[in-house]
Design an enzyme around this catalytic site. Structure first.
Site, PDB file in Angstrom:
ATOM      1  N   SER A 262       0.844  -1.190   0.000  1.00  0.00           N
ATOM      2  CA  SER A 262       0.000   0.000   0.000  1.00  0.00           C
ATOM      3  C   SER A 262       0.881   1.241   0.000  1.00  0.00           C
ATOM      4  CB  SER A 262      -0.916  -0.002   1.225  1.00  0.00           C
ATOM      5  OG  SER A 262      -0.150  -0.013   2.422  1.00  0.00           O
TER       6      SER A 262
ATOM      7  N   LEU B 150       1.741   3.218  -2.343  1.00  0.00           N
ATOM      8  CA  LEU B 150       2.654   3.377  -3.473  1.00  0.00           C
ATOM      9  C   LEU B 150       2.411   4.684  -4.220  1.00  0.00           C
ATOM     10  CD1 LEU B 150       2.795  -0.186  -5.099  1.00  0.00           C
ATOM     11  CD2 LEU B 150       4.501   0.933  -3.676  1.00  0.00           C
ATOM     12  N   GLY B 151       1.253   5.276  -4.013  1.00  0.00           N
ATOM     13  CA  GLY B 151       0.928   6.504  -4.729  1.00  0.00           C
ATOM     14  C   GLY B 151       0.000   6.283  -5.900  1.00  0.00           C
TER      15      GLY B 151
ATOM     16  N   PRO C  13       8.271  -9.397  -7.271  1.00  0.00           N
ATOM     17  CA  PRO C  13       7.027  -8.964  -6.621  1.00  0.00           C
ATOM     18  C   PRO C  13       5.989  -8.444  -7.611  1.00  0.00           C
ATOM     19  CG  PRO C  13       8.918  -8.207  -5.361  1.00  0.00           C
ATOM     20  CD  PRO C  13       9.461  -8.751  -6.654  1.00  0.00           C
ATOM     21  N   THR C  14       6.431  -7.709  -8.614  1.00  0.00           N
ATOM     22  CA  THR C  14       5.490  -7.204  -9.620  1.00  0.00           C
ATOM     23  C   THR C  14       4.910  -8.347 -10.439  1.00  0.00           C
ATOM     24  OG1 THR C  14       6.536  -5.029  -9.764  1.00  0.00           O
ATOM     25  CG2 THR C  14       5.314  -5.783 -11.701  1.00  0.00           C
TER      26      THR C  14
ATOM     27  N   GLY D  71      -9.517  20.457  13.975  1.00  0.00           N
ATOM     28  CA  GLY D  71      -9.411  19.275  14.816  1.00  0.00           C
ATOM     29  C   GLY D  71     -10.606  19.197  15.743  1.00  0.00           C
TER      30      GLY D  71
ATOM     31  N   CYS E 130     -10.886  26.755  11.056  1.00  0.00           N
ATOM     32  CA  CYS E 130     -11.943  26.026  11.743  1.00  0.00           C
ATOM     33  C   CYS E 130     -11.718  26.072  13.261  1.00  0.00           C
ATOM     34  CB  CYS E 130     -12.040  24.602  11.208  1.00  0.00           C
ATOM     35  SG  CYS E 130     -13.568  23.757  11.689  1.00  0.00           S
TER      36      CYS E 130
ATOM     37  N   LEU F  71      -9.808  29.144  14.239  1.00  0.00           N
ATOM     38  CA  LEU F  71     -10.579  30.364  14.496  1.00  0.00           C
ATOM     39  C   LEU F  71     -11.164  30.337  15.897  1.00  0.00           C
ATOM     40  CD1 LEU F  71     -13.097  32.389  12.482  1.00  0.00           C
ATOM     41  CD2 LEU F  71     -13.967  31.127  14.451  1.00  0.00           C
ATOM     42  N   GLN F  72     -11.730  29.205  16.285  1.00  0.00           N
ATOM     43  CA  GLN F  72     -12.350  29.113  17.604  1.00  0.00           C
ATOM     44  C   GLN F  72     -11.322  29.348  18.708  1.00  0.00           C
ATOM     45  OE1 GLN F  72     -14.434  25.351  17.628  1.00  0.00           O
ATOM     46  NE2 GLN F  72     -15.577  25.850  15.762  1.00  0.00           N
TER      47      GLN F  72
ATOM     48  N   HIS G  35     -12.875  25.756   5.763  1.00  0.00           N
ATOM     49  CA  HIS G  35     -11.653  25.029   5.411  1.00  0.00           C
ATOM     50  C   HIS G  35     -11.207  25.499   4.028  1.00  0.00           C
ATOM     51  CE1 HIS G  35     -11.218  21.991   8.633  1.00  0.00           C
ATOM     52  NE2 HIS G  35     -12.525  22.132   8.753  1.00  0.00           N
TER      53      HIS G  35
ATOM     54  N   GLU H 160      -8.470  25.414   2.622  1.00  0.00           N
ATOM     55  CA  GLU H 160      -7.491  24.540   1.965  1.00  0.00           C
ATOM     56  C   GLU H 160      -8.131  23.630   0.930  1.00  0.00           C
ATOM     57  OE1 GLU H 160      -8.556  22.326   5.875  1.00  0.00           O
ATOM     58  OE2 GLU H 160      -8.428  24.385   5.129  1.00  0.00           O
TER      59      GLU H 160
END
Length: 608
Positions: free
Chosen positions: A18, A20-21, A195-196, A359, A386, A389-390, A518, A520
């Site tokens: 996993s 790998l992109g 492996p491939t 968060g 988010c 700010l709080q 958000h 971003e």
């Protein structure tokens, strides 16, 4: 009569390991096809049983990416949007939880007319329907990434559904790209293809023959190994593509194009196309690799041990750096470690900007408040997102408005000064009498900006729209008192009831902005978000002052309070101080245990 439009399908699978992109590979291929004039959309199939990632631990899953329509999706959807410069919707992310929920609900309604409901055909038919739903006349190519690794039990229904889609649309209209690992063994000094080979064999045993193999490695693949993989995996020689680690994720489209992947795909699928238009992307790459300015920005968060928890934040910051021709060195600061003013001063020494991201939960909150106070009092450009700010509002209430016990009802339900409170429609969720998943204020909402404010100047508009994900809001009962203390409420919902943006006046602080949204999620590498662009520009100015030891105007420590003479606009007296010394660029807090991450992504997301 003209020929009917046929949408082509590209399926991207992964093998051996996993992470790998696959998402970056798929996104880069999508970017190349779009640059050839094709209309491309993308989709991620996630094999987990959660309906969406909204309730997952950030340390397990990374960030939750929110779309315009309020869907909580996998972080790869963010890659898709950024590389293609498009806005996707909830249909871009399909989970096993969604599929099974839909099938079971249909069975309860009698939708299967008494049939025995099974994985094949009912689950696979639901998956196929969600794939084919994207294939309308407005799209030339649908790229579908399958999460997980070939051989995982939970991926089998998806691979079977893909096999059936290939059969139904015809071999000329579907193509499978398999991303696999070609590891380098240092003792023998060799890249190993076995492996491939085994990964492709596992895929073929399910009924899927890959048309192209993208080989991930830490170094370039020699042609002899490519030919060996082509022979053993039964693909064309030109369809074996080397994908060595890149110095920046934004180099990946160039790497795949140089290897000929996009040319093979358009020829194999019979797509009409033009040559790749590199105008916009080459401008981006010049700024990625040859920036004129430098600045160091700290991300003060709760989940910094897994940077993927803030993936869109870091990418938006890099986009802001590209737009200002700047290299930004990131310093990760765990908010728990900001335990005192002295500790915080050490952790933020040599910093030119601070981001306090979103968060949930009380852990690390006091550290965020301490970091914000340090940034506010020392004139360090700051962006709160988010929860950020709080925290800005709580810190201002305590330090500027004299409400020492101010807090959020999320952290202290019985606080005497709930400057942040539960939204009206969220009380049942917080009390546990309504579902938690998918019930926050989610998706795109409008914000009206006050004229003459920093936020309005950065956006260059009177009204904007941003994506949201929150349950708590600024308590309107405290707005007047906070405004009298100097906090500017520069953005609100169109009805004026919900605070969207807060800031300090420009004569008090060079850049101190918080947004309930958000931002971003709407940033693009070629089109930076205004708030991140503004933060980086302010950080560069701060860096220039810091390096030159020039005077910086800051609020006076003994400036008058609202009760004893500060004008209503919050203007305060200033004093000249000297900025602190420059810190090193390799920092995690006060130590060098984690490399800083430059704005080109060198030390973080370096592989497709």
């Amino acid at each position: 009569m003209g020929q009917a439009h046929i949408t082509k399908h590209i399926f991207v699978t992964g093998g051996v390991a996993s992470s790998l992109g696959k998402g970056l590979t798929a996104s880069s291929l999508g970017r190349l096809l779009k640059a050839r004039g094709l209309r491309v959309t993308m989709q991620k199939l996630d094999p987990y049983l959660n309906v969406d990632p909204g309730t997952m631990n950030p340390f397990q899953h990374g960030e939750v990416f929110v779309t315009d329509d309020g869907a909580e999706t996998d972080l790869d959807i963010g890659h898709y949007e950024r590389f293609l410069d498009v806005s996707l919707d909830g249909s871009a992310n399909v989970t096993t939880g969604q599929v099974y929920s839909a099938v079971i609900a249909r069975e309860r309604r009698g939708g299967y007319l008494g049939q025995t409901v099974q994985v094949v055909p009912h689950i696979t038919d639901e998956i196929k329907d969600r794939i084919r739903r994207l294939a309308d006349d407005s799209v030339d190519v649908v790229i579908t990434e399958v999460g997980g690794t070939v051989g995982d039990i939970e991926s089998l229904p998806y691979l079977e559904a893909i096999r059936q889609v290939r059969h139904e649309v015809g071999r000329d209209n579907a193509l499978t790209v398999h991303v696999s690992l070609v590891p380098y063994l240092a003792p023998s000094g060799e890249l190993k293809t076995k492996p491939t080979q085994h990964s492709v064999a596992a895929l073929r045993s399910i009924g899927l023959q890959p048309d192209a193999v993208v080989c991930r490695s830490d170094r370039p693949l020699p042609d002899s190994l490519k030919k060996k993989i082509a022979m053993m995996c039964d693909v064309d020689d030109e369809a074996v593509v080397g994908a060595p680690d890149a110095s920046s994720i934004y180099d990946i489209p160039r790497v795949l194009h140089r290897e000929g992947l996009d040319a093979y795909v358009v020829r194999r699928l019979g797509l009409s196309f033009r040559d790749v238009d590199w105008t916009e992307w080459d401008t981006l790459l010049r700024r990625v690799h040859h920036p004129a300015n430098t600045a160091t920005i700290a991300i003060v968060g709760k989940y910094v041990d897994l940077p993927d928890a803030y993936l869109s934040v870091t990418e938006a910051l890099r986009a802001g750096a590209f737009a200002t021709d700047t290299r930004v060195d990131l310093r990760w600061v765990t908010s728990d470690e900001c335990s005192s003013p002295d500790a915080t001063a050490t952790l933020l020494d040599g910093i030119d900007g601070v981001i306090v991201p979103g968060g949930f939960g009380v852990r690390g909150i006091e550290g965020k408040l301490t970091a914000l106070r340090h940034a506010r009092e020392n004139g360090i450009p700051t962006l709160g997102i988010c929860l950020g700010l709080q925290c800005m509002v709580i810190e201002a209430a305590r330090s500027l408005a004299g409400l020492e016990a101010a807090n959020s009802t999320e952290f202290v339900p019985e606080t005497p000064h709930p400057v942040i409170s539960t939204m009206a429609d969220q009380h049942e969720v917080v009390a546990g009498t309504r579902d938690m998943g998918g019930t926050m204020r989610l998706g795109l909402y409008s914000c009206v900006l006050a004229p003459g404010t920093l936020a309005q100047r950065e956006y260059g508009a009177a009204e904007v729209a941003e994506r949201h994900r929150h349950r708590y809001e600024v308590n309107n009962d405290y707005r007047h008192r906070l405004a009298a203390a100097g906090l500017v409420f520069s953005g609100t919902s169109p009805d004026g009831r919900l605070v969207e943006v807060v800031e300090l006046p420009a004569d008090v602080h060079p850049y101190y902005v918080g947004t309930q949204a958000h931002p971003e999620f709407r940033s693009r590498p070629t089109r930076a978000h205004p708030l991140f662009r503004g933060l980086v520009a302010a950080a560069v100015a701060h860096a220039d002052r810091r390096r030159g030891m020039l005077p910086v105007d800051l609020p006076s420590e003994d400036a008058p309070t609202p009760e004893n003479g500060v004008p209503e606009n919050g203007a305060a007296q200033t004093r000249g101080v000297t900025a602190g010394r420059s810190g090193g660029s390799i920092r995690r807090g006060a130590s060098a245990s984690r490399p800083s991450v430059s704005s080109n992504g060198t030390a973080a997301l370096v592989s497709p």
